[in-house]
Design a protein around this motif. Structure first.
Motif, PDB file in Angstrom:
ATOM      1  N   VAL A 144       0.807  -1.422   0.095  1.00 40.84           N
ATOM      2  CA  VAL A 144      -0.323   0.252   0.251  1.00 40.84           C
ATOM      3  C   VAL A 144       0.938   1.532   0.069  1.00 40.84           C
ATOM      4  O   VAL A 144       1.779   1.133   0.977  1.00 40.84           O
ATOM      5  N   THR A 145       0.575   1.797  -0.958  1.00 42.53           N
ATOM      6  CA  THR A 145       1.259   3.203  -0.699  1.00 42.53           C
ATOM      7  C   THR A 145       0.734   4.394   0.228  1.00 42.53           C
ATOM      8  O   THR A 145      -0.019   4.490   0.635  1.00 42.53           O
ATOM      9  N   CYS A 146       1.912   4.652   0.981  1.00 41.27           N
ATOM     10  CA  CYS A 146       1.294   5.969   1.892  1.00 41.27           C
ATOM     11  C   CYS A 146       1.124   7.165   1.808  1.00 41.27           C
ATOM     12  O   CYS A 146       1.099   7.002   0.609  1.00 41.27           O
ATOM     13  N   PRO A 147       0.177   7.555   2.464  1.00 43.10           N
ATOM     14  CA  PRO A 147      -0.372   8.989   2.390  1.00 43.10           C
ATOM     15  C   PRO A 147       0.227   9.865   1.576  1.00 43.10           C
ATOM     16  O   PRO A 147       1.157   9.547   2.063  1.00 43.10           O
ATOM     17  N   PRO A 148       0.216  10.892   0.635  1.00 45.06           N
ATOM     18  CA  PRO A 148       0.827  12.085   0.079  1.00 45.06           C
ATOM     19  C   PRO A 148       1.218  12.927   1.269  1.00 45.06           C
ATOM     20  O   PRO A 148       2.509  13.592   1.256  1.00 45.06           O
ATOM     21  N   GLU A 149       0.691  13.084   2.495  1.00 44.85           N
ATOM     22  CA  GLU A 149       1.271  13.891   3.950  1.00 44.85           C
ATOM     23  C   GLU A 149       2.349  13.546   4.267  1.00 44.85           C
ATOM     24  O   GLU A 149       3.137  13.635   5.320  1.00 44.85           O
ATOM     25  N   THR A 150       2.254  11.922   4.660  1.00 45.51           N
ATOM     26  CA  THR A 150       3.582  11.000   5.240  1.00 45.51           C
ATOM     27  C   THR A 150       4.380  10.255   4.259  1.00 45.51           C
ATOM     28  O   THR A 150       3.820   8.910   4.340  1.00 45.51           O
ATOM     29  N   PRO A 151       4.606  10.492   3.350  1.00 49.39           N
ATOM     30  CA  PRO A 151       5.253   9.695   2.041  1.00 49.39           C
ATOM     31  C   PRO A 151       6.012   9.055   2.314  1.00 49.39           C
ATOM     32  O   PRO A 151       6.645   7.442   1.520  1.00 49.39           O
ATOM     33  N   ALA A 152       7.190   9.186   3.824  1.00 51.44           N
ATOM     34  CA  ALA A 152       7.953   8.545   2.884  1.00 51.44           C
ATOM     35  C   ALA A 152       7.597   6.953   4.461  1.00 51.44           C
ATOM     36  O   ALA A 152       7.186   7.150   5.394  1.00 51.44           O
ATOM     37  N   SER A 153       8.270   5.803   3.654  1.00 50.09           N
ATOM     38  CA  SER A 153       8.836   4.329   4.536  1.00 50.09           C
ATOM     39  C   SER A 153       9.725   3.686   4.543  1.00 50.09           C
ATOM     40  O   SER A 153      10.216   3.842   3.571  1.00 50.09           O
ATOM     41  N   PRO A 154      10.612   3.348   5.353  1.00 45.37           N
ATOM     42  CA  PRO A 154      11.842   2.157   5.253  1.00 45.37           C
ATOM     43  C   PRO A 154      11.127   1.438   4.453  1.00 45.37           C
ATOM     44  O   PRO A 154      10.234   0.529   4.192  1.00 45.37           O
ATOM     45  N   GLN A 155      12.060   0.416   3.142  1.00 47.60           N
ATOM     46  CA  GLN A 155      11.696  -0.717   2.710  1.00 47.60           C
ATOM     47  C   GLN A 155      11.500  -1.423   3.581  1.00 47.60           C
ATOM     48  O   GLN A 155      12.420  -1.781   5.117  1.00 47.60           O
ATOM     49  N   GLY A 156      10.612  -2.262   3.397  1.00 45.51           N
ATOM     50  CA  GLY A 156      10.114  -4.287   4.243  1.00 45.51           C
ATOM     51  C   GLY A 156       9.064  -3.190   5.110  1.00 45.51           C
ATOM     52  O   GLY A 156       8.775  -3.993   5.744  1.00 45.51           O
ATOM     53  N   SER A 157       8.658  -2.144   5.407  1.00 42.60           N
ATOM     54  CA  SER A 157       7.588  -1.560   5.953  1.00 42.60           C
ATOM     55  C   SER A 157       6.046  -2.933   6.386  1.00 42.60           C
ATOM     56  O   SER A 157       5.744  -2.746   5.462  1.00 42.60           O
ATOM     57  N   GLU A 158       6.047  -2.789   7.210  1.00 41.84           N
ATOM     58  CA  GLU A 158       5.297  -3.593   7.695  1.00 41.84           C
ATOM     59  C   GLU A 158       3.810  -2.692   7.855  1.00 41.84           C
ATOM     60  O   GLU A 158       2.655  -2.906   8.394  1.00 41.84           O
ATOM     61  N   PHE A 159       3.871  -2.025   8.310  1.00 43.07           N
ATOM     62  CA  PHE A 159       2.540  -0.333   9.528  1.00 43.07           C
ATOM     63  C   PHE A 159       2.608   0.323   8.486  1.00 43.07           C
ATOM     64  O   PHE A 159       3.419   1.484   8.270  1.00 43.07           O
ATOM     65  N   ALA A 160       1.318   1.137   8.894  1.00 38.06           N
ATOM     66  CA  ALA A 160       1.453   2.710   8.407  1.00 38.06           C
ATOM     67  C   ALA A 160       1.999   3.248   9.150  1.00 38.06           C
ATOM     68  O   ALA A 160       2.471   4.196   8.396  1.00 38.06           O
ATOM     69  N   GLN A 161       1.842   3.392  10.253  1.00 35.31           N
ATOM     70  CA  GLN A 161       3.254   4.311  11.761  1.00 35.31           C
ATOM     71  C   GLN A 161       4.383   4.537  11.216  1.00 35.31           C
ATOM     72  O   GLN A 161       4.149   5.117  11.306  1.00 35.31           O
ATOM     73  N   GLU A 162       4.892   4.000  10.302  1.00 36.30           N
ATOM     74  CA  GLU A 162       6.058   3.360   9.819  1.00 36.30           C
ATOM     75  C   GLU A 162       6.347   4.699   8.160  1.00 36.30           C
ATOM     76  O   GLU A 162       7.604   5.360   8.255  1.00 36.30           O
ATOM     77  N   CYS A 163       4.876   5.427   7.795  1.00 29.03           N
ATOM     78  CA  CYS A 163       4.954   5.965   7.271  1.00 29.03           C
ATOM     79  C   CYS A 163       4.919   7.727   7.455  1.00 29.03           C
ATOM     80  O   CYS A 163       4.270   7.851   8.939  1.00 29.03           O
ATOM     81  N   THR A 164       6.123   8.174   7.148  1.00 28.60           N
ATOM     82  CA  THR A 164       6.432   9.696   6.901  1.00 28.60           C
ATOM     83  C   THR A 164       6.697  10.491   6.368  1.00 28.60           C
ATOM     84  O   THR A 164       6.811  10.262   5.340  1.00 28.60           O
ATOM     85  N   CYS A 165       6.877  12.279   7.216  1.00 21.58           N
ATOM     86  CA  CYS A 165       7.615  12.549   6.116  1.00 21.58           C
ATOM     87  C   CYS A 165       9.177  12.439   5.017  1.00 21.58           C
ATOM     88  O   CYS A 165       9.795  12.052   6.282  1.00 21.58           O
ATOM     89  N   ASP A 166       9.385  13.232   4.740  1.00 24.03           N
ATOM     90  CA  ASP A 166      10.639  13.232   4.022  1.00 24.03           C
ATOM     91  C   ASP A 166      11.760  13.787   4.336  1.00 24.03           C
ATOM     92  O   ASP A 166      11.247  14.712   5.428  1.00 24.03           O
ATOM     93  N   VAL A 167      12.566  13.981   4.407  1.00 21.44           N
ATOM     94  CA  VAL A 167      13.825  14.377   5.034  1.00 21.44           C
ATOM     95  C   VAL A 167      13.720  15.828   4.520  1.00 21.44           C
ATOM     96  O   VAL A 167      13.396  16.162   3.372  1.00 21.44           O
TER      97      VAL A 167
END
Length: 186
Positions: free
Chosen positions: A155-178
């Motif tokens: 699943v693609t992370c939402p636009p407001e928190t588009p970054a996540s590490p490779q192999g992420s398992e949870f939506a909570q891992e989606c964060t802001c870009d650097v």
């Protein structure tokens, strides 16, 4: 001589009571024949006594009329160790036949299974992985996640928190870009 009413014996052709053979039992009085031990049980002795379960769980099985614990073998989903124990297939493996042979490894090294899996169909991609068109389990790419086990897409992370590490398992891992932050001031 045993009475025709004694459990563990049946009436032979000559009218003499005969002890039930190993692999068979009779728990009631009367002239009825001895009954073969049911599947997944055994009886080693002549005469009285009930059949014994191969195992308290479903790890061992035997054919009807088994005469020894040695007739009990590992069930599907279990393999044998050097001590003769039947152990559940571990995650990432399965066994679809009866016997002491080893569990089979899922085709893709990243696939997982529940313990004691009995079919290759139980092999699936873990959370954080998706199935490629070639059938491999691939890590979810950066900016995506996958919470459930199976072959569904990441699943693609939402636009407001588009970054996540490779192999992420949870939506909570989606964060802001650097270089950016999430404005929650409203």
């Amino acid at each position: 001589s045993a009475s025709s009413t004694t459990p563990g014996y049946n009436l032979g052709r000559s009218g003499v009571c005969i002890a039930c053979a190993p692999g068979s039992f009779k728990l009631v009085q009367g002239n009825e024949a001895c009954t073969p031990c049911p599947e997944n049980t055994y009886k080693e002795t002549f005469g009285e006594g009930n059949c014994t379960l191969c195992a308290l769980d479903s790890s061992r099985v035997s054919e009807e009329g088994s005469t020894s614990l040695r007739n009990c073998t590992c069930n599907v989903g279990y393999d044998g160790d050097i001590l003769g124990n039947c152990l559940a297939c571990t995650t990432g493996t399965y066994k679809d036949f009866v016997g002491i042979e080893a569990c089979k490894v899922c085709p893709d090294m990243n696939e997982v299974t529940d313990p004691a899996s009995t079919s290759i169909a139980n092999c699936s991609c873990p959370s954080g992985f998706t199935r490629s068109p070639a059938g491999e389990c691939l890590t979810c790419p950066f900016g995506t996640y996958k919470e459930l086990r199976g072959d569904s897409p990441c699943v693609t992370c939402p636009p407001e928190t588009p970054a996540s590490p490779q192999g992420s398992e949870f939506a909570q891992e989606c964060t802001c870009d650097v270089g950016s932050y999430l404005d929650i001031s409203g």
